[in-house]
Design an enzyme around this catalytic site. Structure first.
Site, PDB file in Angstrom:
ATOM      1  CG  LEU A 234      -1.759   1.201   1.348  1.00 12.25           C
ATOM      2  CD1 LEU A 234      -2.844   1.268   0.261  1.00 12.25           C
ATOM      3  CD2 LEU A 234      -2.363   1.302   2.694  1.00 12.25           C
ATOM      4  CG  ASP A 235      -0.575   4.598  -0.226  1.00  7.76           C
ATOM      5  OD1 ASP A 235      -1.015   4.616  -1.342  1.00  7.76           O
ATOM      6  OD2 ASP A 235      -1.170   4.800   0.836  1.00  7.76           O
ATOM      7  CD  GLU A 236       5.902   1.704   1.440  1.00  3.08           C
ATOM      8  OE1 GLU A 236       6.959   1.952   0.888  1.00  3.08           O
ATOM      9  OE2 GLU A 236       5.734   1.968   2.590  1.00  3.08           O
TER      10      GLU A 236
END
Length: 292
Positions: A234-236
């Site tokens: 997530l969001d990486e």
């Protein structure tokens, strides 16, 4: 100065491979022999990984080299240097599926830039988890709209339908234009390398929900937005583009949200343009972005 034939066709080639001497020379000679005139070239040696990256724009100006012939000679080069590459006509417009939730500012901005010819894409669909009435003030210009509501219990079926629409439309790229749903690992994996998300935060800080409120509570002096490729984490995902704007102690959370909308839409538009113009190349957890 080379005079281009009226029938000259332009191409863009991007590549990555293990770095070694002679890559540029061999590639230049191969393209020359195929009747090409190189109009722009950018390259980067990543010394930490020993990898080489390049983006080349060229025109076929002599002979009768077809696209099939051109791909054949590039395939030969790719085998010789263990290259991963992409080759497209400069006139190619990728098909794009746009996903959106309640906030529509990024969607509107992408449609505007596409309509005026600034963004060379072919929108093939809009998927929203809110009904079409939510966007009654937006002209979709005949782009198919798909309302796919989602709950915790229906998430697998909803995501399966997203994949069906992406595949059936032939979409080359999926853009999450403030689509405020966390993608499952399966969906993120199926879209790997062809899905761009805009996060309303200057990642890696303030991930997850309500980042502007998190920023306000911390008294930050800069807010920002990040466009990145979607991965299982997530969001990486690898970051494509970011931007920031200065704020002050007098700004409320609503002020941060208002200013953030402007940052989000311009960062997402730049990231999409970099991708469709083949200016981005994945480099592990990072991206190489050749900006002119």
């Amino acid at each position: 100065m080379t005079t281009l034939s009226p029938t000259a066709k332009g191409y863009i080639l991007t590549l990555s491979c293990p770095n070694r001497p002679g890559i540029v020379a061999a590639l230049s000679q191969t393209l020359f022999e195929a009747g090409a005139n190189i109009t722009e070239a950018q390259q980067y040696d990543d010394t930490s990984s020993g990898s080489f990256f390049m983006r080349i724009m060229f025109d076929i100006v002599t002979g009768t080299t077809s696209e099939a012939d051109l791909r054949a000679v590039v395939d030969t080069m790719a085998a010789k240097f263990t290259m991963d590459y992409r080759l497209n006509s400069q006139s190619y417009k990728p098909k794009v599926m746009i996903l959106v939730s309640k906030f529509d500012h990024c969607l509107v901005d992408l449609l505007y830039r596409w309509r005026i010819g600034e963004l060379p894409i072919e929108p093939v669909g809009i998927i929203a988890n809110h009904p079409q009435d939510t966007y009654k003030d937006i002209d979709f210009y005949g782009i198919p709209f798909h309302h796919l509501p989602i709950t915790k219990d229906t998430k697998p079926q909803q995501e399966a339908r997203i994949i069906e629409l992406v595949d059936s439309s032939g979409a080359d790229l999926v853009v999450l234009a403030r689509y405020m749903q966390i993608l499952s690992n399966d969906l993120a994996a199926s879209l790997s390398g062809r899905c761009i998300n805009i996060h309303h935060s200057f990642l890696p800080g303030f991930k997850g929900a309500r980042p502007y409120h998190q920023a306000y509570d911390r008294g930050v002096k800069l807010i920002g937005a990040t466009a990145h490729y979607v991965t299982r984490d997530l969001d990486e995902g690898p970051i494509i583009e970011q931007d920031v704007e200065r704020i002050s102690h007098a700004d409320s959370p609503d002020d941060l949200i208002r200013k953030g909308r402007d940052i989000e839409r311009r960062v997402l538009a730049r990231a999409v343009r970099y991708h469709v113009e083949m200016r981005t190349i994945m480099n592990g957890n990072k991206t190489i972005v050749f900006v002119s």
